[in-house]
Structure formats: structure tokens, C-alpha cells
Write a protein that holds these residues in place. Sequence first.
Motif, PDB file in Angstrom:
ATOM      1  N   SER A   1       0.796  -1.211   0.032  1.00 34.68           N
ATOM      2  CA  SER A   1      -0.015   0.012   0.023  1.00 34.68           C
ATOM      3  C   SER A   1       0.917   1.150  -0.028  1.00 34.68           C
ATOM      4  N   GLN A   2       0.313   2.362  -0.348  1.00 35.19           N
ATOM      5  CA  GLN A   2       0.883   3.498  -0.292  1.00 35.19           C
ATOM      6  C   GLN A   2       1.379   4.106   0.970  1.00 35.19           C
ATOM      7  N   LYS A   3       2.563   4.441   1.055  1.00 36.38           N
ATOM      8  CA  LYS A   3       3.009   5.166   2.492  1.00 36.38           C
ATOM      9  C   LYS A   3       3.484   6.403   2.076  1.00 36.38           C
ATOM     10  N   ILE A   4       3.168   7.436   2.925  1.00 32.01           N
ATOM     11  CA  ILE A   4       4.057   8.834   3.046  1.00 32.01           C
ATOM     12  C   ILE A   4       4.789   8.886   4.326  1.00 32.01           C
ATOM     13  N   GLU A   5       5.911   8.978   4.476  1.00 29.08           N
ATOM     14  CA  GLU A   5       6.549   9.316   5.632  1.00 29.08           C
ATOM     15  C   GLU A   5       7.530  10.436   5.808  1.00 29.08           C
ATOM     16  N   GLN A   6       7.487  11.001   6.988  1.00 34.73           N
ATOM     17  CA  GLN A   6       8.086  12.171   7.082  1.00 34.73           C
ATOM     18  C   GLN A   6       9.093  11.724   8.268  1.00 34.73           C
ATOM     19  N   ASN A   7      10.203  11.882   7.910  1.00 32.84           N
ATOM     20  CA  ASN A   7      11.536  11.065   8.724  1.00 32.84           C
ATOM     21  C   ASN A   7      11.452  11.563  10.130  1.00 32.84           C
ATOM     22  N   SER A   8      11.204  12.920  10.626  1.00 30.55           N
ATOM     23  CA  SER A   8      11.469  13.324  11.674  1.00 30.55           C
ATOM     24  C   SER A   8      10.270  14.007  12.396  1.00 30.55           C
ATOM     25  N   GLU A   9      10.111  13.225  13.506  1.00 30.21           N
ATOM     26  CA  GLU A   9       8.576  13.972  14.226  1.00 30.21           C
ATOM     27  C   GLU A   9       8.899  15.170  14.799  1.00 30.21           C
ATOM     28  N   ALA A  10      10.033  15.211  15.347  1.00 29.23           N
ATOM     29  CA  ALA A  10      10.473  16.881  15.651  1.00 29.23           C
ATOM     30  C   ALA A  10      11.824  17.300  15.292  1.00 29.23           C
ATOM     31  N   LEU A  11      11.992  18.434  15.222  1.00 27.00           N
ATOM     32  CA  LEU A  11      13.330  19.137  14.631  1.00 27.00           C
ATOM     33  C   LEU A  11      13.530  20.547  15.356  1.00 27.00           C
ATOM     34  N   ASN A  12      14.646  20.540  15.775  1.00 33.71           N
ATOM     35  CA  ASN A  12      15.110  21.533  16.785  1.00 33.71           C
ATOM     36  C   ASN A  12      16.194  22.240  16.065  1.00 33.71           C
ATOM     37  N   ILE A  13      16.156  23.693  15.700  1.00 41.49           N
ATOM     38  CA  ILE A  13      17.175  24.258  15.265  1.00 41.49           C
ATOM     39  C   ILE A  13      17.193  25.865  15.799  1.00 41.49           C
ATOM     40  N   GLN A  14      18.491  26.242  15.474  1.00 44.21           N
ATOM     41  CA  GLN A  14      18.721  27.564  16.146  1.00 44.21           C
ATOM     42  C   GLN A  14      18.072  28.722  15.067  1.00 44.21           C
ATOM     43  N   GLU A  15      17.573  29.747  15.425  1.00 43.31           N
ATOM     44  CA  GLU A  15      17.114  30.998  14.646  1.00 43.31           C
ATOM     45  C   GLU A  15      18.329  31.343  13.718  1.00 43.31           C
ATOM     46  N   GLY A  16      17.914  31.609  12.299  1.00 41.74           N
ATOM     47  CA  GLY A  16      18.876  32.047  11.230  1.00 41.74           C
ATOM     48  C   GLY A  16      19.506  30.791  10.576  1.00 41.74           C
ATOM     49  N   LYS A  17      19.207  29.718  10.914  1.00 43.84           N
ATOM     50  CA  LYS A  17      19.681  28.399  10.065  1.00 43.84           C
ATOM     51  C   LYS A  17      18.802  27.933   9.292  1.00 43.84           C
ATOM     52  N   THR A  18      18.992  26.880   8.252  1.00 39.93           N
ATOM     53  CA  THR A  18      18.076  26.279   7.576  1.00 39.93           C
ATOM     54  C   THR A  18      17.525  25.195   7.920  1.00 39.93           C
ATOM     55  N   ALA A  19      16.054  25.047   7.987  1.00 42.63           N
ATOM     56  CA  ALA A  19      15.653  23.880   8.339  1.00 42.63           C
ATOM     57  C   ALA A  19      15.412  22.945   7.109  1.00 42.63           C
ATOM     58  N   THR A  20      15.424  21.617   7.297  1.00 44.01           N
ATOM     59  CA  THR A  20      15.267  20.470   6.031  1.00 44.01           C
ATOM     60  C   THR A  20      14.335  19.780   6.512  1.00 44.01           C
ATOM     61  N   LEU A  21      13.209  19.771   6.041  1.00 40.83           N
ATOM     62  CA  LEU A  21      12.204  18.558   6.188  1.00 40.83           C
ATOM     63  C   LEU A  21      12.146  17.822   5.126  1.00 40.83           C
ATOM     64  N   THR A  22      11.845  16.362   5.583  1.00 46.38           N
ATOM     65  CA  THR A  22      11.757  15.356   4.425  1.00 46.38           C
ATOM     66  C   THR A  22      10.635  14.702   4.212  1.00 46.38           C
ATOM     67  N   CYS A  23      10.251  14.579   3.130  1.00 44.03           N
ATOM     68  CA  CYS A  23       8.817  13.621   2.945  1.00 44.03           C
ATOM     69  C   CYS A  23       9.142  12.544   1.928  1.00 44.03           C
ATOM     70  N   ASN A  24       8.996  11.167   2.183  1.00 43.29           N
ATOM     71  CA  ASN A  24       9.329  10.242   1.209  1.00 43.29           C
ATOM     72  C   ASN A  24       7.842   9.200   1.139  1.00 43.29           C
ATOM     73  N   TYR A  25       7.727   8.923   0.011  1.00 42.59           N
ATOM     74  CA  TYR A  25       6.664   8.204  -0.544  1.00 42.59           C
ATOM     75  C   TYR A  25       6.802   6.922  -0.992  1.00 42.59           C
ATOM     76  N   THR A  26       6.138   5.848  -1.169  1.00 42.18           N
ATOM     77  CA  THR A  26       6.368   4.580  -1.901  1.00 42.18           C
ATOM     78  C   THR A  26       5.239   4.279  -2.986  1.00 42.18           C
ATOM     79  N   ASN A  27       5.425   3.342  -3.700  1.00 43.68           N
ATOM     80  CA  ASN A  27       4.906   2.681  -4.866  1.00 43.68           C
ATOM     81  C   ASN A  27       4.268   3.755  -5.720  1.00 43.68           C
ATOM     82  N   TYR A  28       3.559   4.819  -5.384  1.00 48.08           N
ATOM     83  CA  TYR A  28       2.898   5.606  -6.236  1.00 48.08           C
ATOM     84  C   TYR A  28       3.689   6.785  -6.821  1.00 48.08           C
ATOM     85  N   SER A  29       3.655   7.076  -7.858  1.00 44.32           N
ATOM     86  CA  SER A  29       4.199   8.347  -8.437  1.00 44.32           C
ATOM     87  C   SER A  29       3.269   9.771  -8.589  1.00 44.32           C
TER      88      SER A  29
END
Lengths: 113, 114
Positions: free
Chosen positions: A1-29
Amino acid sequence: SQKIEQNSEALNIQEGKTATLTCNYTNYSPAYLQWYRQDPGRGPVFLLLIRENEKEKRKERLKVTFDTTLKQSLFHITASQPADSATYLCALFMDTGRRALTFGSGTRLQVQP
Amino acid sequence: DTEVTQTPKHLVMGMTNKKSLKCEQHMGHRAMYWYKQKAKKPPELMFVYSYEKLSINESVPSRFSPECPNSSLLNLHLHALQPEDSALYLCASSQEGVSNQPQHFGDGTRLSIL
């Protein structure tokens, strides 16, 4: 079945830095992938939509990439601010017949001053 | 302020009560949605209306009954709910129900079942 996963449940960063969030999916395009922001006690707010033939899309300090080979989207917030603290959700249509969005589990971003 | 208005914002009801959640949009959108969201979980689709017709029912129990009286209004009628039905109920709309259009969400109704 199709899954959508966001790898990090939580992300802490310092002000001014770049935050990078990931989204992965399977099976479907999917032809399109969307990103939303949700603050506590509020409904999600649409941020960006990217098409499968777009490698990258930008809106002010936000940038989204879409790699259909890796089946992955990256969401970047540059020069992050405490006001960017929220949960970020990726979403896509699971299949062409269903015509409805399915959301990833979300990443809770905390930007420390 | 959001362009999708949901009422009430909070609702507490007993398991034998009957109540309704209301959603309104005036953006001319022809697709409207109900989602259920539990704490620290993503929204889960319940129903989709397209051009005022029910197009998707995600196997939702019959104690939840949706209604779309016209293109601007969406109701969710509740009857004999269970404690596990306590959640944030979100309404959303989009221009049409296709993948290249964003959805506009209301701020939800926080429902508590006693």
C-alpha cells in the motif's frame, strides 16, 4: 500500500539556520505534492505545491524540491525564525481514482531564539 | 482569519446526544471535505463532496452523517458517538477535487465525547 513518511517527528534548530524537512513516499508516483503548515489548535494552511516535472519551487524563504526517482520531497526554510515553529505536513493524492489528499505524519519544527 | 468557517469551535456532548457541525465557504469552491484529526496525528479523510454529491466515504461509521445542502455549506451530523470519536474535526474546500489545487482548511471543531 502507499505510504507517506516524514522522517523526523520533531526538529529543533537555532534561529537563522536552514531547516530541512523530508517527505518520502512509496509505490505511487504522484503528479503533484503539497506542503502545509499547521499551528496548534488551527487548521493546516497551504504553503506550496510542486509538480512532478518541477525540480524546485520557491516562495520567499521557502524552497521545495521534488525528486521522483528517489520518491522524495525536501522542504527548506532559510533564515529560520521562531515564528516558523509549527508542524509541517506533506500531502499528495494517493491515486488518480481516489481524488483525495493523504497527509504525511508531519514534522514538528521548533526554532530556538 | 480563515476563509472556511466552522461552527461551533468547541463541542462537548454525551454519547446519546445528537449534534451537528457546520462548515461554510464563499470562495466558489466545488469540492468540500471532512477530516478527523487526533492529537499529534495528521488529518484523516472522512468524506469528500464534489459538486454537492458525496464522492468519497472512507468507511466512516454511520454515526457520522454528512450533508451538503448547497455549494457553500457542509454539515456533519453526529449521533450516538463514542469516547474515541473525541478529536478535532476539520472542514476544507478546494476549487475542484483535483490534485493540483490547494485545500483551504477551517480551524476545526474540537469535539469531546463524555
